[in-house]
Scaffold this motif. Sequence first.
Motif, PDB file in Angstrom:
ATOM      1  N   TYR A  96       0.929  -1.158   0.023  1.00 13.49           N
ATOM      2  CA  TYR A  96      -0.051  -0.082   0.064  1.00 13.49           C
ATOM      3  C   TYR A  96       0.825   1.080  -0.090  1.00 13.49           C
ATOM      4  O   TYR A  96       0.504   2.430  -0.705  1.00 13.49           O
ATOM      5  N   THR A 155      -4.122   5.818  -4.854  1.00 10.94           N
ATOM      6  CA  THR A 155      -4.712   6.155  -3.531  1.00 10.94           C
ATOM      7  C   THR A 155      -4.548   7.613  -3.429  1.00 10.94           C
ATOM      8  O   THR A 155      -3.471   8.238  -3.712  1.00 10.94           O
ATOM      9  N   GLU A 207     -17.604  -1.245  -1.442  1.00  5.15           N
ATOM     10  CA  GLU A 207     -16.323  -0.709  -2.168  1.00  5.15           C
ATOM     11  C   GLU A 207     -15.407  -1.724  -2.177  1.00  5.15           C
ATOM     12  O   GLU A 207     -14.996  -2.187  -1.180  1.00  5.15           O
ATOM     13  N   THR A 216     -11.591  -3.027  -3.907  1.00  9.07           N
ATOM     14  CA  THR A 216     -10.367  -2.549  -4.696  1.00  9.07           C
ATOM     15  C   THR A 216      -9.123  -3.769  -4.788  1.00  9.07           C
ATOM     16  O   THR A 216      -9.594  -4.809  -3.858  1.00  9.07           O
ATOM     17  N   TYR A 218      -4.806  -4.156  -4.837  1.00  7.06           N
ATOM     18  CA  TYR A 218      -3.448  -3.519  -4.763  1.00  7.06           C
ATOM     19  C   TYR A 218      -2.403  -4.706  -5.078  1.00  7.06           C
ATOM     20  O   TYR A 218      -2.647  -5.725  -4.253  1.00  7.06           O
ATOM     21  N   TYR A 247      -9.722 -11.017  -7.420  1.00  6.95           N
ATOM     22  CA  TYR A 247     -11.104 -10.580  -7.508  1.00  6.95           C
ATOM     23  C   TYR A 247     -12.236 -12.084  -7.562  1.00  6.95           C
ATOM     24  O   TYR A 247     -13.059 -11.906  -7.053  1.00  6.95           O
ATOM     25  N   ALA A 263     -16.482   0.414  -7.354  1.00  6.37           N
ATOM     26  CA  ALA A 263     -14.898   0.588  -7.221  1.00  6.37           C
ATOM     27  C   ALA A 263     -14.759   2.242  -7.936  1.00  6.37           C
ATOM     28  O   ALA A 263     -15.248   2.363  -8.753  1.00  6.37           O
ATOM     29  N   VAL A 272     -11.764   4.461  -9.611  1.00  8.72           N
ATOM     30  CA  VAL A 272     -10.486   4.366 -10.279  1.00  8.72           C
ATOM     31  C   VAL A 272      -9.752   5.593 -10.579  1.00  8.72           C
ATOM     32  O   VAL A 272     -10.399   6.262 -11.248  1.00  8.72           O
ATOM     33  N   SER A 295      -7.180  -0.985 -14.537  1.00  9.66           N
ATOM     34  CA  SER A 295      -7.749  -1.462 -13.639  1.00  9.66           C
ATOM     35  C   SER A 295      -9.169  -1.090 -14.120  1.00  9.66           C
ATOM     36  O   SER A 295     -10.150  -1.993 -13.914  1.00  9.66           O
ATOM     37  N   HIS A 305     -12.009  -4.491 -13.958  1.00  4.94           N
ATOM     38  CA  HIS A 305     -13.352  -4.117 -13.391  1.00  4.94           C
ATOM     39  C   HIS A 305     -14.098  -4.382 -14.294  1.00  4.94           C
ATOM     40  O   HIS A 305     -15.330  -5.227 -14.176  1.00  4.94           O
TER      41      HIS A 305
END
Length: 176
Positions: A25, A35, A96, A98, A100, A115, A132, A134, A141, A145
């Motif tokens: 992160y 982020t 939500e 996400t 990483y 996912y 999500a 983005v 990404s 999705h």
Amino acid sequence: MPSERTEVLVRSGVESDLDALTDIYNHYVRETPITFDTAVFTPEERRPWLLSHPEDGPYRLKVAEERDLEGNSHRILGYATSSPLRPKPAYVTSVEVTVYLAPDAGRRGIGTLLYKALFEALAEEDLHRAYAGVAQPNEASARLHERFGFRHVGTYREVGRKFGRYWDVAWYEKEL
């Protein structure tokens, strides 16, 4: 001589993953607009986040771990989460989500594995929608999705400022 052959295991996140997850992160905090956090975290500061994602329920943490086939070594390649969308009670059936990845783990299908495991885990939960956000641009990404049935529902223009400029966030929605 260690084996070059590895496998990827996706499992629930555990407290011993905290250092590796924090490192992943923090890469995005320091190096990217992905982020909108602007200051890195210590593992202790991230502990409440990790503990807010138990093994069951609507808020999950899935971790992709690479292991050599002898089981002697492993490393965390990335993680996916489902988290509360908003704090008000009427949002409880929305999450939500996400993903990483470690900086060198892209383009290997790790996001797809994460996912897939996350949405399988959420299938039995009382959830109605996943969302999500983005930060733009982020074609990888967006493709991930869309592959999972998300559709673009709108874009917040110049909603975040990081690295001396404003960034858009595209929002995606998926029926669960």
